[in-house]
Design a protein around this motif. Structure first.
Motif, PDB file in Angstrom:
ATOM      1  N   TYR A 197      95.364  41.698   5.725  1.00  9.57           N
ATOM      2  CA  TYR A 197      95.495  42.320   4.507  1.00  9.57           C
ATOM      3  C   TYR A 197      95.841  43.822   4.658  1.00  9.57           C
ATOM      4  N   LYS A 198      96.650  44.188   3.496  1.00  9.91           N
ATOM      5  CA  LYS A 198      96.866  45.627   3.701  1.00  9.91           C
ATOM      6  C   LYS A 198      95.704  46.298   2.834  1.00  9.91           C
ATOM      7  N   SER A 223      86.315  34.986  -7.233  1.00 13.88           N
ATOM      8  CA  SER A 223      85.689  34.461  -5.988  1.00 13.88           C
ATOM      9  C   SER A 223      86.437  33.370  -5.411  1.00 13.88           C
ATOM     10  N   ASN A 224      87.148  32.488  -6.350  1.00  9.11           N
ATOM     11  CA  ASN A 224      88.299  31.567  -5.919  1.00  9.11           C
ATOM     12  C   ASN A 224      89.387  32.198  -5.304  1.00  9.11           C
ATOM     13  N   GLU A 225      90.019  33.229  -5.763  1.00  9.70           N
ATOM     14  CA  GLU A 225      91.042  33.706  -5.167  1.00  9.70           C
ATOM     15  C   GLU A 225      90.883  34.488  -3.806  1.00  9.70           C
ATOM     16  N   ASN A 226      89.778  34.903  -3.766  1.00 12.31           N
ATOM     17  CA  ASN A 226      89.490  35.732  -2.339  1.00 12.31           C
ATOM     18  C   ASN A 226      89.085  34.517  -1.568  1.00 12.31           C
ATOM     19  N   GLY A 227      88.283  33.504  -1.654  1.00 14.39           N
ATOM     20  CA  GLY A 227      88.234  32.369  -0.906  1.00 14.39           C
ATOM     21  C   GLY A 227      89.440  31.660  -0.519  1.00 14.39           C
ATOM     22  N   ASN A 228      90.326  31.426  -1.417  1.00  8.85           N
ATOM     23  CA  ASN A 228      91.502  30.849  -0.947  1.00  8.85           C
ATOM     24  C   ASN A 228      92.489  31.799  -0.085  1.00  8.85           C
ATOM     25  N   MET A 261      91.082  33.693   2.222  1.00 10.57           N
ATOM     26  CA  MET A 261      90.829  33.528   3.539  1.00 10.57           C
ATOM     27  C   MET A 261      91.105  32.039   4.293  1.00 10.57           C
ATOM     28  N   MET A 262      91.022  31.161   3.216  1.00  9.60           N
ATOM     29  CA  MET A 262      91.501  29.890   3.720  1.00  9.60           C
ATOM     30  C   MET A 262      92.862  30.224   4.390  1.00  9.60           C
ATOM     31  N   ARG A 263      93.850  30.696   3.520  1.00  8.93           N
ATOM     32  CA  ARG A 263      95.311  30.771   4.003  1.00  8.93           C
ATOM     33  C   ARG A 263      95.555  31.336   5.217  1.00  8.93           C
ATOM     34  N   GLU A 318      86.340  25.947   6.827  1.00  6.86           N
ATOM     35  CA  GLU A 318      84.951  26.078   5.856  1.00  6.86           C
ATOM     36  C   GLU A 318      83.887  26.914   6.510  1.00  6.86           C
ATOM     37  N   ASP A 319      83.528  26.373   7.707  1.00 12.40           N
ATOM     38  CA  ASP A 319      82.572  27.030   8.520  1.00 12.40           C
ATOM     39  C   ASP A 319      82.899  28.584   8.802  1.00 12.40           C
ATOM     40  N   TRP A 320      84.314  28.637   9.366  1.00  8.28           N
ATOM     41  CA  TRP A 320      84.655  30.382   9.653  1.00  8.28           C
ATOM     42  C   TRP A 320      84.499  31.004   8.332  1.00  8.28           C
ATOM     43  N   VAL A 321      84.765  30.602   7.223  1.00 12.05           N
ATOM     44  CA  VAL A 321      84.655  31.244   5.941  1.00 12.05           C
ATOM     45  C   VAL A 321      83.350  31.551   5.634  1.00 12.05           C
ATOM     46  N   ASN A 322      82.452  30.455   5.646  1.00  9.91           N
ATOM     47  CA  ASN A 322      81.097  30.642   5.275  1.00  9.91           C
ATOM     48  C   ASN A 322      80.133  31.393   6.076  1.00  9.91           C
TER      49      ASN A 322
END
Length: 282
Positions: free
Chosen positions: A90-91, A228-233, A235-237, A258-262
């Protein structure tokens, strides 16, 4: 890959930068720390802030200590042979939308409540058990999508691979989650906030499937209302960039993501993870 921090090219950069600064560089005195940083950012896809925050939170085990600003400076100065600004996901100064930039579209879903009716304690993340839901799409022309749920207070994420963007698949995914969630499901799921996509418009069905008290709907074109959804997505990307064919995605790989994100250290929690925060609430 062999980490090349001690390579001649890196050493020359150290010496050149040290000469310009007129003093030695801290990182030059701890090659183990440099290798740790390179591995966390390049291989595990952590941010510089997460690397330093996790070291502080878990107990610093290296001889040299540096702060986040110093680490960014070292990366800018190309002091790592295997690490550059191109490896940062991320910038640092990403543009953000504000409430003043909202489009004036009306909420028009009759089978649920507007986000305007969501209680203030939920808006302020003071109460556990309130989730945001979304669908992440794959390669154009393919049907499988990933249903994502993020708990607003702890940022705990749940991912389910579903066949297509239909109300039926969304309801089935919510029922499947009951087998995965620990604790009292009615305590874990108190409300869900969704966008106005057709796949989420069966509000009553979603309440029954998730056994939650209410489904709220954000205003159209207002993705920041589900931040929260936008930020989580995002991270998944890091692992599933746009254009990924989800029909080839294995459940074990999605679970690994999922484990990595959590387990990712979060600055907002003093570099504890979403799993740490969630476990304290169950």
């Amino acid at each position: 890959m062999q980490w090349g921090y001690l390579a001649d090219a890196a050493q020359r950069r150290h010496e050149e930068n040290a000469a310009r600064k007129g003093r030695g560089l801290k990182i030059d005195k701890d090659h183990a720390l440099a290798r740790h940083i390179e591995h966390k950012i390049k291989t595990e896809k952590w941010s510089p802030a997460a690397v330093i925050g996790e070291l502080c939170q878990r107990g610093w085990s290296y001889d040299v200590r540096i702060c986040v600003k110093t680490l960014y400076n070292y990366i800018d100065q190309q002091l790592f042979l295997e690490l550059t600004n191109d490896d940062l996901l991320y910038k640092k100064n990403r543009d953000k939308q504000t409430e003043n930039s909202r489009r004036g579209a009306a909420w028009n879903n009759r089978d649920g409540k507007s986000i305007d009716e969501r209680p203030e304690p939920v808006n302020r993340r003071e109460e556990f058990g309130h989730w945001e839901i979304d669908l992440v799409v794959g390669r154009k022309g393919t049907k499988p999508v990933i249903l994502t749920l993020v708990e607003r207070q702890t940022r705990k994420s749940l991912y389910v691979l579903i066949k297509n963007k239909s109300q039926k698949e969304v309801l089935q995914a919510l029922r499947r989650l009951q087998r995965r969630v620990k604790g009292d499901f009615t305590h874990v799921f108190k409300s869900i906030t969704a966008d106005n996509g057709s796949e989420f418009l069966d509000g009553e069905g979603m309440k029954r499937a998730a056994k939650c008290g209410e489904v709220y709907y954000a205003h159209p074109y207002s993705s920041w209302e589900r931040g929260s959804n936008e930020n989580g997505n995002r991270m998944m990307r890091r692992f599933l960039p746009k254009g990924t064919d989800f029909s080839k995605l294995k459940p074990k790989e999605l679970q690994r993501i999922e484990d990595w994100v959590n387990n990712y250290p979060r600055k907002i929690f003093g570099y504890k993870s979403a799993n740490d925060m969630y476990a304290a609430m169950i």
